[in-house]
Motif scaffolding. Structure first.
Motif, mmCIF file in Angstrom:
data_model
loop_
_atom_site.group_PDB
_atom_site.id
_atom_site.type_symbol
_atom_site.label_atom_id
_atom_site.label_comp_id
_atom_site.label_asym_id
_atom_site.label_seq_id
_atom_site.Cartn_x
_atom_site.Cartn_y
_atom_site.Cartn_z
ATOM 1 N N UNK A 11 0.632 -1.138 0.049
ATOM 2 C CA UNK A 11 -0.127 -0.321 0.162
ATOM 3 C C UNK A 11 1.278 0.757 0.031
ATOM 4 N N UNK A 12 1.686 1.396 1.082
ATOM 5 C CA UNK A 12 3.178 3.028 0.994
ATOM 6 C C UNK A 12 4.386 1.581 1.675
ATOM 7 N N UNK A 13 5.199 2.370 1.335
ATOM 8 C CA UNK A 13 6.450 1.527 1.929
ATOM 9 C C UNK A 13 7.611 2.811 1.989
ATOM 10 N N UNK A 14 7.723 3.187 2.786
ATOM 11 C CA UNK A 14 8.323 4.533 3.449
ATOM 12 C C UNK A 14 10.108 4.220 3.738
ATOM 13 N N UNK A 15 10.746 4.996 3.992
ATOM 14 C CA UNK A 15 11.926 3.977 4.335
ATOM 15 C C UNK A 15 11.800 4.251 5.631
ATOM 16 N N UNK A 16 11.120 3.473 6.605
ATOM 17 C CA UNK A 16 11.362 3.160 7.932
ATOM 18 C C UNK A 16 10.199 2.368 7.842
ATOM 19 N N UNK A 54 3.404 7.270 14.058
ATOM 20 C CA UNK A 54 2.103 7.732 14.520
ATOM 21 C C UNK A 54 1.469 8.351 12.510
ATOM 22 N N UNK A 55 1.308 9.737 11.870
ATOM 23 C CA UNK A 55 1.441 9.967 11.122
ATOM 24 C C UNK A 55 1.207 9.272 9.861
ATOM 25 N N UNK A 56 1.904 8.374 10.205
ATOM 26 C CA UNK A 56 1.409 7.180 8.279
ATOM 27 C C UNK A 56 0.385 6.062 9.501
ATOM 28 N N UNK A 57 0.311 5.635 10.042
ATOM 29 C CA UNK A 57 -1.362 4.713 11.195
ATOM 30 C C UNK A 57 -2.199 6.133 10.311
ATOM 31 N N UNK A 58 -1.879 6.802 10.879
ATOM 32 C CA UNK A 58 -3.111 8.282 10.918
ATOM 33 C C UNK A 58 -3.623 8.082 9.048
ATOM 34 N N UNK A 59 -2.933 8.615 8.091
ATOM 35 C CA UNK A 59 -2.861 8.419 6.480
ATOM 36 C C UNK A 59 -4.060 7.202 5.984
ATOM 37 N N UNK A 63 -7.735 6.705 5.054
ATOM 38 C CA UNK A 63 -7.634 6.222 3.957
ATOM 39 C C UNK A 63 -9.025 3.995 3.862
ATOM 40 N N UNK A 64 -8.600 3.493 4.830
ATOM 41 C CA UNK A 64 -9.692 3.025 5.254
ATOM 42 C C UNK A 64 -11.026 3.406 5.349
ATOM 43 N N UNK A 65 -11.178 4.538 5.815
ATOM 44 C CA UNK A 65 -12.261 5.252 5.682
ATOM 45 C C UNK A 65 -13.145 6.023 4.789
ATOM 46 N N UNK A 66 -12.053 6.633 3.881
ATOM 47 C CA UNK A 66 -12.035 7.107 2.796
ATOM 48 C C UNK A 66 -12.779 6.660 2.033
ATOM 49 N N UNK A 67 -12.040 5.723 1.188
ATOM 50 C CA UNK A 67 -12.080 4.314 0.843
ATOM 51 C C UNK A 67 -13.422 2.927 1.271
ATOM 52 N N UNK A 136 -3.859 4.267 -4.413
ATOM 53 C CA UNK A 136 -4.097 5.236 -4.990
ATOM 54 C C UNK A 136 -4.054 6.135 -4.711
ATOM 55 N N UNK A 137 -4.928 6.379 -3.303
ATOM 56 C CA UNK A 137 -5.558 7.711 -2.605
ATOM 57 C C UNK A 137 -4.650 7.997 -1.415
ATOM 58 N N UNK A 138 -3.507 7.182 -1.225
ATOM 59 C CA UNK A 138 -2.905 7.608 -0.054
ATOM 60 C C UNK A 138 -1.571 8.089 -0.704
ATOM 61 N N UNK A 139 -1.636 7.408 -2.336
ATOM 62 C CA UNK A 139 -0.174 8.273 -3.137
ATOM 63 C C UNK A 139 -0.630 9.956 -3.831
ATOM 64 N N UNK A 140 -2.296 10.049 -3.254
ATOM 65 C CA UNK A 140 -2.600 11.399 -3.283
ATOM 66 C C UNK A 140 -2.203 12.422 -2.537
#
Length: 140
Positions: A11-16, A54-59, A63-67, A136-140
């Protein structure tokens, strides 16, 4: 070990961190948020991981709520897991899950039910499509 139905549905991959569809369970939006470092506990997070988590979990939750219009999720993390990597389960609650109850003890029966009943091709495709839409929702 169960077979991996969704091994490449990141879904999303970050540095951490890496957020992906649970590999083995055909529940749309059942996500795993995993630390990319090999640690077992949130107590081992470095400062950079603490600031990102924290911000990643919120994001992801947003997305789960929006999508998917998910109003309730279960967050589950066990430090005594056999896996050698910190990971947080993000399990959305769907109406079909109500018959299993709302306590932590309901999680295993929900997962087993999904594996037994939702492993057909139609549901596999739906889970993959959900992963794509969340990404796609998170990448926006």
């Amino acid at each position: 070990m169960d077979k991996k139905l969704f091994p490449n549905d990141a879904i999303i991959v970050t540095e951490n961190f890496d957020v992906h569809q649970d590999w083995e369970t055909p529940i749309p939006g059942f996500l795993i948020l995993a630390c990319r470092r090999k640690i077992r506990s949130i107590m081992e997070f470095n400062q950079e991981e603490i600031q990102e988590f924290g911000p990643l979990l919120m994001k992801v939750r947003q997305a789960l709520k929006d999508v998917l219009a998910i109003d309730t999720v279960y967050l589950y993390q066990a430090e005594d897991t056999t896996h050698e990597q910190f990971h947080l389960w993000i399990l959305p609650r769907y109406s079909w899950m109500e018959k299993f109850g709302t306590r932590i003890q309901s999680v295993r029966p929900i997962i087993e039910h999904a594996k037994e009943r939702f492993g057909d091709e139609r549901n596999i495709v739906a889970v993959k499509e959900t992963a794509r839409t969340l990404r796609e929702s998170i990448e926006k």
